[in-house]
Motif scaffolding. Structure first.
Motif, PDB file in Angstrom:
ATOM      1  N   ARG A  74      45.950  32.164  47.934  1.00 56.46           N
ATOM      2  CA  ARG A  74      45.491  33.150  48.930  1.00 56.46           C
ATOM      3  C   ARG A  74      43.977  33.328  48.829  1.00 56.46           C
ATOM      4  NH1 ARG A  74      48.170  39.052  49.038  1.00 56.46           N
ATOM      5  NH2 ARG A  74      46.885  39.324  47.187  1.00 56.46           N
ATOM      6  N   LYS A 174      41.563  38.793  52.002  1.00 58.89           N
ATOM      7  CA  LYS A 174      41.095  39.876  51.115  1.00 58.89           C
ATOM      8  C   LYS A 174      39.571  39.836  51.046  1.00 58.89           C
ATOM      9  CE  LYS A 174      43.142  41.496  47.135  1.00 58.89           C
ATOM     10  NZ  LYS A 174      43.636  42.829  47.453  1.00 58.89           N
ATOM     11  N   TYR A 179      37.239  46.378  52.477  1.00 56.76           N
ATOM     12  CA  TYR A 179      37.767  47.437  51.612  1.00 56.76           C
ATOM     13  C   TYR A 179      37.007  48.748  51.748  1.00 56.76           C
ATOM     14  CZ  TYR A 179      41.550  44.715  50.042  1.00 56.76           C
ATOM     15  OH  TYR A 179      42.739  44.042  50.040  1.00 56.76           O
ATOM     16  N   GLU A 208      49.675  49.595  56.749  1.00 59.16           N
ATOM     17  CA  GLU A 208      49.881  49.512  55.296  1.00 59.16           C
ATOM     18  C   GLU A 208      49.144  50.638  54.606  1.00 59.16           C
ATOM     19  OE1 GLU A 208      48.147  45.846  53.792  1.00 59.16           O
ATOM     20  OE2 GLU A 208      46.482  46.015  55.186  1.00 59.16           O
ATOM     21  N   VAL A 235      51.684  39.486  48.172  1.00 56.12           N
ATOM     22  CA  VAL A 235      52.532  38.653  47.311  1.00 56.12           C
ATOM     23  C   VAL A 235      53.740  39.480  46.853  1.00 56.12           C
ATOM     24  CG1 VAL A 235      52.575  37.430  45.088  1.00 56.12           C
ATOM     25  CG2 VAL A 235      50.597  37.194  46.607  1.00 56.12           C
ATOM     26  N   THR A 236      53.516  40.761  46.582  1.00 55.51           N
ATOM     27  CA  THR A 236      54.626  41.630  46.156  1.00 55.51           C
ATOM     28  C   THR A 236      55.603  41.839  47.316  1.00 55.51           C
ATOM     29  OG1 THR A 236      52.875  42.771  44.940  1.00 55.51           O
ATOM     30  CG2 THR A 236      55.079  43.703  44.786  1.00 55.51           C
ATOM     31  N   THR A 272      50.337  44.419  43.864  1.00 47.60           N
ATOM     32  CA  THR A 272      50.176  43.913  42.495  1.00 47.60           C
ATOM     33  C   THR A 272      49.808  45.049  41.549  1.00 47.60           C
ATOM     34  OG1 THR A 272      49.540  41.760  43.321  1.00 47.60           O
ATOM     35  CG2 THR A 272      48.817  42.312  41.102  1.00 47.60           C
TER      36      THR A 272
END
Ligand SMILES: Cc1ncc(COP(=O)(O)O)c(C=O)c1O
Length: 336
Positions: A74, A174, A179, A208, A235-236, A272
């Protein structure tokens, strides 16, 4: 006469920084890993990163890194978007990460932070916020970080901040600059005395949380927003898809409306950092009975058993890192 305070261990992202980092191809003491003030990513947010966890296995002599290659894959996809061209593939990055963990030799839960970024204009490149003609760099650092979600469940706001649409900022990657959105939403939530924030997208649907994906539970159905809802495909979240199959739960991906979260039997976040974390209150209303529900507990227990090596690893998601009995002494600036 003034006294210089004793240096305290760095806590840049929440855990205590480990001794060694991997920085531009070398293992260096973390305290000596520096970037120039003029670094493009620092000025413009043009970096990408990952968050990976390594769990201490019973006995204290081994770590298990969870989905190490998936995270590095990723990272490389995020790099592609920002034209960050690294001389490494996912296997190289995974090898460097394992060696870093071995050198730091911490037999405790560890958070791993790969960061790839735009560094400086190459000769002949016109000044500006461009992506081409800018050099690239990569580092990996690690932090001691245990479980930090509140045991009784999370209290969340429904944020006044919106998740940026894909045409505004690609949250599917990401990207460091993205962020700022998470930081503003978390800041607002904490100022209101809450633990985290859930954000809607520009269409008014649930997207999210600040650093986690969202699931609503209805009976035996786990419902989560689609990738097209302006989310990071966690991923989770994908691990929960697999666990749902193992546990006989239905995994449903679709638009989720705000009202559905208020009416869900249970709501949980996945990430994560957080793991599987129940949400017990949203915007001042209890979710379900206002306590972690049975489906969330079931998924969470299986997730914990999986990452800690207590279940069969038939998907090959654990990378085991044996640790030496005593930390190895290395000289600075050793190349990988
Ligand atoms: C915005 C955002 N959404 C979701 C996630 C969850 O992703 P993962 O499960 O890969 O950690 C994260 C954490 O990295 C995140 O930052």
């Amino acid at each position: 006469m003034t006294t210089t305070p004793a240096p305290t261990p760095a806590r840049t992202i929440g855990g205590t920084t480990s001794t060694w980092s991997w920085h531009e191809g070398s293992f260096v003491p973390t305290s000596q890993a520096r970037v120039p003030l003029t670094t493009q990513a620092l000025q413009y947010g043009t970096g990408v990163f990952e968050g990976i966890r390594a769990y201490a296995l019973p006995g204290g002599r081994e770590l298990a890194v969870f989905r190490l290659h998936d995270h590095h894959r990723r990272l490389l996809r995020s790099c592609r978007l920002l034209r960050i061209d690294l001389p490494y593939d996912a296997d190289d990055l995974a090898r460097a990460t394992v060696e870093l963990l071995r050198r730091n030799a911490a037999a405790a839960d560890t958070y791993i932070r790969p960061l790839a970024y735009k560094l400086s204009l190459l000769p002949g490149t016109r000044p500006g916020v461009g992506l081409a003609g800018v050099s690239d760099a990569v580092s990996v650092s690690t932090f001691l970080m245990g479980h930090y979600a509140p045991p009784g469940g999370l209290r969340c706001t429904l944020s006044s901040w919106r998740r940026p649409a894909d045409g505004v900022l690609p949250v599917r990657a990401k990207v460091c600059g993205g962020y700022v959105n998470s930081a503003l939403a978390l800041d607002e939530a904490r100022a209101a005395g809450m633990d985290d924030a859930i954000l809607c997208n520009e269409r008014g649907h649930i997207a999210e949380a600040t650093t986690a994906n969202v699931f609503a539970v209805f009976g035996n159905r786990l419902v989560t927003p689609a990738a097209t809802a302006d989310i990071l495909e966690g991923v989770t979240r994908d691990t929960v898809r697999a666990l749902a199959g193992d546990l006989g739960l239905v995994y449903e991906v679709r638009d989720v409306q705000r009202t559905e979260l208020f009416l869900a039997d249970e709501v949980f976040l996945t990430g994560t950092g957080l793991g599987i974390a129940p949400v017990v209150e949203l915007a001042g209303r209890p979710i379900g009975d206002g306590v972690p529900g049975p489906v969330t507990r079931l998924v969470s227990e299986h997730y914990t058993a999986l990452v800690r090596g207590e279940l069969d690893d038939d998907r090959g998601w654990l990378t085991r890192v044996p640790l030496n009995p005593a930390p190895v002494q290395h000289s600075a600036e050793e190349t990988s």
